[in-house]
Design a protein around this motif. Structure first.
Motif, PDB file in Angstrom:
ATOM      1  N   ARG A  13       0.818  -1.207   0.000  1.00 34.79           N
ATOM      2  CA  ARG A  13       0.000   0.000   0.000  1.00 34.79           C
ATOM      3  C   ARG A  13       0.860   1.269   0.000  1.00 34.79           C
ATOM      4  NH1 ARG A  13      -3.672   1.594  -1.646  1.00 34.79           N
ATOM      5  NH2 ARG A  13      -4.831   2.626   0.014  1.00 34.79           N
ATOM      6  N   PHE A  14       2.102   1.176   0.478  1.00 36.43           N
ATOM      7  CA  PHE A  14       2.984   2.334   0.451  1.00 36.43           C
ATOM      8  C   PHE A  14       3.249   2.760  -0.994  1.00 36.43           C
ATOM      9  CE2 PHE A  14       7.542   3.960   0.769  1.00 36.43           C
ATOM     10  CZ  PHE A  14       7.151   5.237   1.119  1.00 36.43           C
ATOM     11  N   ALA A  15       3.542   1.804  -1.857  1.00 38.49           N
ATOM     12  CA  ALA A  15       3.749   2.122  -3.277  1.00 38.49           C
ATOM     13  C   ALA A  15       2.452   2.572  -3.931  1.00 38.49           C
ATOM     14  CB  ALA A  15       4.322   0.913  -4.008  1.00 38.49           C
ATOM     15  N   GLU A  16       1.346   1.955  -3.547  1.00 37.29           N
ATOM     16  CA  GLU A  16       0.072   2.265  -4.196  1.00 37.29           C
ATOM     17  C   GLU A  16      -0.406   3.680  -3.909  1.00 37.29           C
ATOM     18  OE1 GLU A  16      -1.831  -2.214  -4.630  1.00 37.29           O
ATOM     19  OE2 GLU A  16      -2.610  -0.858  -3.099  1.00 37.29           O
ATOM     20  N   VAL A  17      -0.238   4.154  -2.672  1.00 42.18           N
ATOM     21  CA  VAL A  17      -0.695   5.517  -2.375  1.00 42.18           C
ATOM     22  C   VAL A  17       0.146   6.540  -3.123  1.00 42.18           C
ATOM     23  CG1 VAL A  17      -1.721   4.939  -0.142  1.00 42.18           C
ATOM     24  CG2 VAL A  17       0.677   5.655  -0.237  1.00 42.18           C
ATOM     25  N   ARG A  18       1.423   6.229  -3.351  1.00 40.15           N
ATOM     26  CA  ARG A  18       2.260   7.128  -4.154  1.00 40.15           C
ATOM     27  C   ARG A  18       1.843   7.085  -5.620  1.00 40.15           C
ATOM     28  NH1 ARG A  18       8.107   5.088  -3.026  1.00 40.15           N
ATOM     29  NH2 ARG A  18       6.950   3.148  -2.727  1.00 40.15           N
ATOM     30  N   ASN A  19       1.555   5.887  -6.124  1.00 39.26           N
ATOM     31  CA  ASN A  19       1.104   5.774  -7.509  1.00 39.26           C
ATOM     32  C   ASN A  19      -0.202   6.535  -7.727  1.00 39.26           C
ATOM     33  OD1 ASN A  19       3.293   4.106  -7.880  1.00 39.26           O
ATOM     34  ND2 ASN A  19       2.106   2.212  -8.008  1.00 39.26           N
ATOM     35  N   PHE A  20      -1.127   6.385  -6.801  1.00 38.06           N
ATOM     36  CA  PHE A  20      -2.420   7.088  -6.874  1.00 38.06           C
ATOM     37  C   PHE A  20      -2.190   8.595  -6.931  1.00 38.06           C
ATOM     38  CE2 PHE A  20      -6.044   9.161  -4.852  1.00 38.06           C
ATOM     39  CZ  PHE A  20      -7.135   8.552  -5.451  1.00 38.06           C
ATOM     40  N   ARG A  21      -1.380   9.105  -6.035  1.00 39.59           N
ATOM     41  CA  ARG A  21      -1.086  10.546  -6.002  1.00 39.59           C
ATOM     42  C   ARG A  21      -0.453  11.015  -7.308  1.00 39.59           C
ATOM     43  NH1 ARG A  21       4.028  11.597  -2.691  1.00 39.59           N
ATOM     44  NH2 ARG A  21       4.818  10.671  -4.631  1.00 39.59           N
ATOM     45  N   ASP A  22       0.569  10.319  -7.768  1.00 43.44           N
ATOM     46  CA  ASP A  22       1.301  10.754  -8.963  1.00 43.44           C
ATOM     47  C   ASP A  22       0.434  10.650 -10.214  1.00 43.44           C
ATOM     48  OD1 ASP A  22       3.412  11.182  -7.274  1.00 43.44           O
ATOM     49  OD2 ASP A  22       4.535   9.402  -7.881  1.00 43.44           O
ATOM     50  N   PHE A  23      -0.442   9.655 -10.255  1.00 42.63           N
ATOM     51  CA  PHE A  23      -1.351   9.483 -11.393  1.00 42.63           C
ATOM     52  C   PHE A  23      -2.313  10.665 -11.485  1.00 42.63           C
ATOM     53  CE2 PHE A  23      -5.210   7.416 -13.264  1.00 42.63           C
ATOM     54  CZ  PHE A  23      -4.671   7.054 -14.489  1.00 42.63           C
ATOM     55  N   LEU A  24      -2.895  11.072 -10.365  1.00 44.29           N
ATOM     56  CA  LEU A  24      -3.819  12.203 -10.383  1.00 44.29           C
ATOM     57  C   LEU A  24      -3.076  13.517 -10.634  1.00 44.29           C
ATOM     58  CD1 LEU A  24      -6.471  11.463  -7.604  1.00 44.29           C
ATOM     59  CD2 LEU A  24      -6.513  10.916 -10.042  1.00 44.29           C
ATOM     60  N   ARG A  25      -1.839  13.602 -10.200  1.00 43.02           N
ATOM     61  CA  ARG A  25      -1.045  14.774 -10.538  1.00 43.02           C
ATOM     62  C   ARG A  25      -0.794  14.855 -12.042  1.00 43.02           C
ATOM     63  NH1 ARG A  25       3.919  14.693  -6.084  1.00 43.02           N
ATOM     64  NH2 ARG A  25       2.807  15.682  -4.343  1.00 43.02           N
ATOM     65  N   ALA A  26      -0.584  13.714 -12.673  1.00 49.70           N
ATOM     66  CA  ALA A  26      -0.193  13.676 -14.079  1.00 49.70           C
ATOM     67  C   ALA A  26      -1.366  13.849 -15.039  1.00 49.70           C
ATOM     68  CB  ALA A  26       0.523  12.359 -14.381  1.00 49.70           C
ATOM     69  N   PHE A  27      -2.577  13.469 -14.593  1.00 50.54           N
ATOM     70  CA  PHE A  27      -3.719  13.475 -15.504  1.00 50.54           C
ATOM     71  C   PHE A  27      -4.872  14.310 -14.924  1.00 50.54           C
ATOM     72  CE2 PHE A  27      -1.422   9.514 -16.342  1.00 50.54           C
ATOM     73  CZ  PHE A  27      -1.200   9.638 -17.713  1.00 50.54           C
ATOM     74  N   PRO A  28      -4.974  15.583 -15.342  1.00 51.29           N
ATOM     75  CA  PRO A  28      -6.025  16.462 -14.819  1.00 51.29           C
ATOM     76  C   PRO A  28      -7.437  15.921 -15.018  1.00 51.29           C
ATOM     77  CG  PRO A  28      -4.369  17.737 -15.996  1.00 51.29           C
ATOM     78  CD  PRO A  28      -4.055  16.291 -16.247  1.00 51.29           C
ATOM     79  N   HIS A  29      -7.688  15.228 -16.128  1.00 56.29           N
ATOM     80  CA  HIS A  29      -9.041  14.718 -16.359  1.00 56.29           C
ATOM     81  C   HIS A  29      -9.386  13.611 -15.362  1.00 56.29           C
ATOM     82  CE1 HIS A  29      -6.517  11.907 -18.643  1.00 56.29           C
ATOM     83  NE2 HIS A  29      -7.499  11.026 -18.550  1.00 56.29           N
ATOM     84  N   GLU A  30      -8.409  12.797 -14.971  1.00 58.39           N
ATOM     85  CA  GLU A  30      -8.628  11.782 -13.938  1.00 58.39           C
ATOM     86  C   GLU A  30      -8.898  12.451 -12.597  1.00 58.39           C
ATOM     87  OE1 GLU A  30      -8.883   8.570 -14.018  1.00 58.39           O
ATOM     88  OE2 GLU A  30      -7.927   7.853 -15.858  1.00 58.39           O
ATOM     89  N   ARG A  31      -8.152  13.504 -12.339  1.00 63.13           N
ATOM     90  CA  ARG A  31      -8.327  14.254 -11.095  1.00 63.13           C
ATOM     91  C   ARG A  31      -9.730  14.854 -11.016  1.00 63.13           C
ATOM     92  NH1 ARG A  31      -3.850  17.333 -11.414  1.00 63.13           N
ATOM     93  NH2 ARG A  31      -4.844  19.086 -12.444  1.00 63.13           N
ATOM     94  N   GLN A  32     -10.186  15.456 -12.114  1.00 63.02           N
ATOM     95  CA  GLN A  32     -11.511  16.070 -12.125  1.00 63.02           C
ATOM     96  C   GLN A  32     -12.608  15.037 -11.968  1.00 63.02           C
ATOM     97  OE1 GLN A  32     -12.246  19.211 -11.896  1.00 63.02           O
ATOM     98  NE2 GLN A  32     -14.444  18.770 -11.895  1.00 63.02           N
TER      99      GLN A  32
END
Length: 227
Positions: free
Chosen positions: A163-182
Protein backbone atom coordinates in the motif's frame (compact mmCIF):
# COMPACT_ATOMS: atom_id res chain seq x y z
CA UNK A 1 -23.79 12.01 4.40
CA UNK A 2 -23.70 11.46 8.15
CA UNK A 3 -20.02 11.73 9.06
CA UNK A 4 -20.41 10.82 12.70
CA UNK A 5 -18.79 7.53 13.62
CA UNK A 6 -21.01 7.57 16.68
CA UNK A 7 -23.92 6.60 14.40
CA UNK A 8 -22.20 3.25 13.90
CA UNK A 9 -22.37 2.29 17.56
CA UNK A 10 -24.12 -0.93 18.30
CA UNK A 11 -23.92 -4.29 16.63
CA UNK A 12 -27.43 -3.97 15.19
CA UNK A 13 -26.68 -0.88 13.16
CA UNK A 14 -23.33 -2.24 11.96
CA UNK A 15 -25.18 -5.35 10.81
CA UNK A 16 -27.65 -3.20 8.87
CA UNK A 17 -24.80 -1.31 7.20
CA UNK A 18 -23.10 -4.59 6.36
CA UNK A 19 -26.29 -5.91 4.75
CA UNK A 20 -26.68 -2.76 2.63
CA UNK A 21 -23.05 -2.86 1.53
CA UNK A 22 -23.35 -6.51 0.51
CA UNK A 23 -26.14 -5.43 -1.83
CA UNK A 24 -24.07 -2.61 -3.36
CA UNK A 25 -20.52 -3.96 -3.48
CA UNK A 26 -19.42 -6.67 -5.90
CA UNK A 27 -16.63 -9.17 -5.08
CA UNK A 28 -13.22 -7.64 -5.70
CA UNK A 29 -14.42 -4.03 -5.74
CA UNK A 30 -12.78 -3.40 -2.37
CA UNK A 31 -9.48 -4.84 -3.55
CA UNK A 32 -8.23 -7.74 -1.50
CA UNK A 33 -10.79 -7.11 1.26
CA UNK A 34 -14.24 -8.60 1.46
CA UNK A 35 -17.12 -6.41 2.61
CA UNK A 36 -16.99 -8.13 6.00
CA UNK A 37 -13.24 -7.50 6.37
CA UNK A 38 -13.66 -3.87 5.36
CA UNK A 39 -16.46 -3.29 7.87
CA UNK A 40 -14.50 -4.94 10.69
CA UNK A 41 -11.39 -2.90 9.89
CA UNK A 42 -13.14 0.44 9.56
CA UNK A 43 -15.14 -0.18 12.71
CA UNK A 44 -11.79 -0.31 14.55
CA UNK A 45 -10.59 3.03 13.17
CA UNK A 46 -10.35 5.69 15.89
CA UNK A 47 -10.38 9.16 14.40
CA UNK A 48 -9.92 12.10 16.77
CA UNK A 49 -12.81 14.35 17.64
CA UNK A 50 -12.21 17.46 15.58
CA UNK A 51 -13.92 20.50 17.04
CA UNK A 52 -12.68 22.49 14.07
CA UNK A 53 -14.66 24.57 11.62
CA UNK A 54 -12.41 23.87 8.66
CA UNK A 55 -13.52 24.86 5.20
CA UNK A 56 -12.34 23.04 2.13
CA UNK A 57 -10.15 24.90 -0.32
CA UNK A 58 -6.84 24.76 -2.17
CA UNK A 59 -3.80 26.28 -0.50
CA UNK A 60 -0.65 26.75 -2.61
CA UNK A 61 1.35 26.72 0.63
CA UNK A 62 0.68 23.02 1.26
CA UNK A 63 3.81 21.72 -0.54
CA UNK A 64 6.02 24.03 1.50
CA UNK A 65 4.22 23.06 4.71
CA UNK A 66 4.88 19.42 3.89
CA UNK A 67 8.57 20.07 3.16
CA UNK A 68 8.98 21.86 6.50
CA UNK A 69 7.27 19.05 8.41
CA UNK A 70 9.30 16.47 6.50
CA UNK A 71 12.54 18.11 7.60
CA UNK A 72 11.25 18.21 11.17
CA UNK A 73 10.44 14.51 11.03
CA UNK A 74 13.77 13.58 9.45
CA UNK A 75 15.66 15.46 12.14
CA UNK A 76 13.68 13.74 14.90
CA UNK A 77 14.10 10.32 13.28
CA UNK A 78 17.82 10.70 12.64
CA UNK A 79 19.49 7.35 13.23
CA UNK A 80 16.43 5.38 12.19
CA UNK A 81 16.34 3.59 8.84
CA UNK A 82 13.72 5.76 7.17
CA UNK A 83 12.84 4.50 3.70
CA UNK A 84 10.75 7.48 2.70
CA UNK A 85 8.52 10.32 3.82
CA UNK A 86 5.73 11.12 1.36
CA UNK A 87 2.99 13.72 1.12
CA UNK A 88 -0.27 11.96 0.21
CA UNK A 89 -3.97 12.67 0.16
CA UNK A 90 -5.86 15.59 -1.33
CA UNK A 91 -3.45 18.26 -0.11
CA UNK A 92 -0.68 16.58 -2.11
CA UNK A 93 -2.54 16.90 -5.42
CA UNK A 94 -2.74 20.31 -7.14
CA UNK A 95 -6.20 21.83 -7.53
CA UNK A 96 -7.89 19.32 -5.24
CA UNK A 97 -9.91 21.00 -2.52
CA UNK A 98 -9.28 19.77 1.01
CA UNK A 99 -9.46 20.78 4.61
CA UNK A 100 -6.20 22.13 6.00
CA UNK A 101 -5.04 18.69 7.17
CA UNK A 102 -1.89 17.28 5.58
CA UNK A 103 -1.46 13.51 5.35
CA UNK A 104 2.10 12.18 5.45
CA UNK A 105 3.40 8.60 5.20
CA UNK A 106 6.59 7.69 7.05
CA UNK A 107 7.91 4.32 5.84
CA UNK A 108 10.53 2.45 7.87
CA UNK A 109 12.65 -0.45 6.65
CA UNK A 110 12.21 -2.57 9.78
CA UNK A 111 9.07 -3.24 11.85
CA UNK A 112 10.80 -2.51 15.16
CA UNK A 113 11.39 1.05 14.02
CA UNK A 114 7.63 1.65 13.86
CA UNK A 115 7.29 1.46 17.64
CA UNK A 116 10.30 3.71 18.14
CA UNK A 117 8.85 6.17 15.64
CA UNK A 118 5.62 6.30 17.65
CA UNK A 119 7.53 7.51 20.70
CA UNK A 120 9.38 10.07 18.59
CA UNK A 121 6.13 11.36 17.10
CA UNK A 122 4.66 11.75 20.57
CA UNK A 123 7.60 13.97 21.42
CA UNK A 124 6.76 16.12 18.39
CA UNK A 125 3.21 16.67 19.58
CA UNK A 126 1.49 13.85 17.69
CA UNK A 127 -1.11 11.66 19.34
CA UNK A 128 -1.45 7.99 18.33
CA UNK A 129 -4.88 6.84 17.14
CA UNK A 130 -4.18 3.20 16.36
CA UNK A 131 -4.84 1.59 13.01
CA UNK A 132 -4.94 3.92 10.02
CA UNK A 133 -7.80 3.71 7.51
CA UNK A 134 -5.21 3.31 4.73
CA UNK A 135 -4.44 -0.31 5.63
CA UNK A 136 -4.29 -2.65 8.60
CA UNK A 137 -0.48 -2.42 8.43
CA UNK A 138 -0.51 1.36 8.90
CA UNK A 139 -0.83 3.33 12.13
CA UNK A 140 -1.82 6.98 12.26
CA UNK A 141 -0.83 9.86 14.51
CA UNK A 142 -2.53 13.26 14.63
CA UNK A 143 -1.13 16.69 15.45
CA UNK A 144 -4.10 19.04 15.50
CA UNK A 145 -3.31 22.71 15.02
CA UNK A 146 -4.39 25.17 17.72
CA UNK A 147 -7.54 27.22 17.15
CA UNK A 148 -8.47 25.33 14.01
CA UNK A 149 -5.08 25.87 12.39
CA UNK A 150 -3.20 23.58 10.06
CA UNK A 151 -3.09 19.97 11.22
CA UNK A 152 -0.93 17.00 10.26
CA UNK A 153 -1.58 13.25 10.16
CA UNK A 154 1.42 10.92 10.01
CA UNK A 155 0.75 7.36 8.86
CA UNK A 156 3.58 4.92 9.66
CA UNK A 157 4.27 1.63 7.90
CA UNK A 158 7.05 -0.70 6.83
CA UNK A 159 8.44 0.14 3.40
CA UNK A 160 7.63 -3.25 1.85
CA UNK A 161 3.90 -2.86 2.51
CA UNK A 162 2.35 -2.81 -1.00
CA UNK A 163 0.00 0.00 0.00
CA UNK A 164 2.98 2.33 0.45
CA UNK A 165 3.75 2.12 -3.28
CA UNK A 166 0.07 2.26 -4.20
CA UNK A 167 -0.70 5.52 -2.37
CA UNK A 168 2.26 7.13 -4.15
CA UNK A 169 1.10 5.77 -7.51
CA UNK A 170 -2.42 7.09 -6.87
CA UNK A 171 -1.09 10.55 -6.00
CA UNK A 172 1.30 10.75 -8.96
CA UNK A 173 -1.35 9.48 -11.39
CA UNK A 174 -3.82 12.20 -10.38
CA UNK A 175 -1.05 14.77 -10.54
CA UNK A 176 -0.19 13.68 -14.08
CA UNK A 177 -3.72 13.47 -15.50
CA UNK A 178 -6.02 16.46 -14.82
CA UNK A 179 -9.04 14.72 -16.36
CA UNK A 180 -8.63 11.78 -13.94
CA UNK A 181 -8.33 14.25 -11.10
CA UNK A 182 -11.51 16.07 -12.12
CA UNK A 183 -13.45 12.83 -12.50
CA UNK A 184 -12.30 11.75 -9.05
CA UNK A 185 -13.57 15.03 -7.57
CA UNK A 186 -16.92 14.71 -9.33
CA UNK A 187 -17.48 11.13 -8.19
CA UNK A 188 -16.55 11.97 -4.60
CA UNK A 189 -19.11 14.75 -4.62
CA UNK A 190 -21.75 12.38 -5.97
CA UNK A 191 -20.99 9.86 -3.23
CA UNK A 192 -21.08 12.49 -0.49
CA UNK A 193 -24.46 13.76 -1.70
CA UNK A 194 -26.26 10.44 -1.20
CA UNK A 195 -28.86 11.09 1.52
CA UNK A 196 -29.01 9.04 4.68
CA UNK A 197 -25.79 7.08 4.25
CA UNK A 198 -23.39 6.46 7.09
CA UNK A 199 -19.69 7.32 7.22
CA UNK A 200 -18.91 3.63 6.77
CA UNK A 201 -21.02 3.32 3.62
CA UNK A 202 -19.44 6.45 2.14
CA UNK A 203 -15.97 5.10 2.98
CA UNK A 204 -16.70 1.77 1.28
CA UNK A 205 -18.03 3.37 -1.89
CA UNK A 206 -15.14 5.82 -1.96
CA UNK A 207 -12.71 2.92 -1.60
CA UNK A 208 -14.23 1.27 -4.67
CA UNK A 209 -13.44 4.45 -6.58
CA UNK A 210 -9.90 4.55 -5.16
CA UNK A 211 -9.31 0.86 -5.99
CA UNK A 212 -10.30 1.47 -9.62
CA UNK A 213 -8.05 4.51 -9.98
CA UNK A 214 -5.20 2.74 -8.18
CA UNK A 215 -5.38 -0.15 -10.64
CA UNK A 216 -4.93 2.31 -13.51
CA UNK A 217 -2.20 4.12 -11.59
CA UNK A 218 -0.30 0.89 -10.94
CA UNK A 219 -0.50 -0.05 -14.63
CA UNK A 220 0.69 3.44 -15.60
CA UNK A 221 3.64 3.15 -13.21
CA UNK A 222 4.53 -0.34 -14.45
CA UNK A 223 4.59 1.02 -18.00
CA UNK A 224 7.13 3.65 -16.96
CA UNK A 225 4.76 6.47 -16.05
CA UNK A 226 6.07 9.08 -13.67
CA UNK A 227 9.64 7.76 -13.84
Amino acid sequence: MNASTGDLSGALQVARVLRRLREQVQPGELGAESVEQFVRRYSRVRAPTLDLNLRSGCDPAWPQAFDEEKQRLLAALAGEDVAGIEHIGSTSIPQLASKDILDIVVAMREPAAIERAAATLAGLGYRAHGESPIDAGFSWHWRIGPDGGRSFVVHTCVADNPRFAEVRNFRDFLRAFPHERQRYVELKRELAAVPGQTWLEYSALKKILVVRITARANAWRSAGGGV
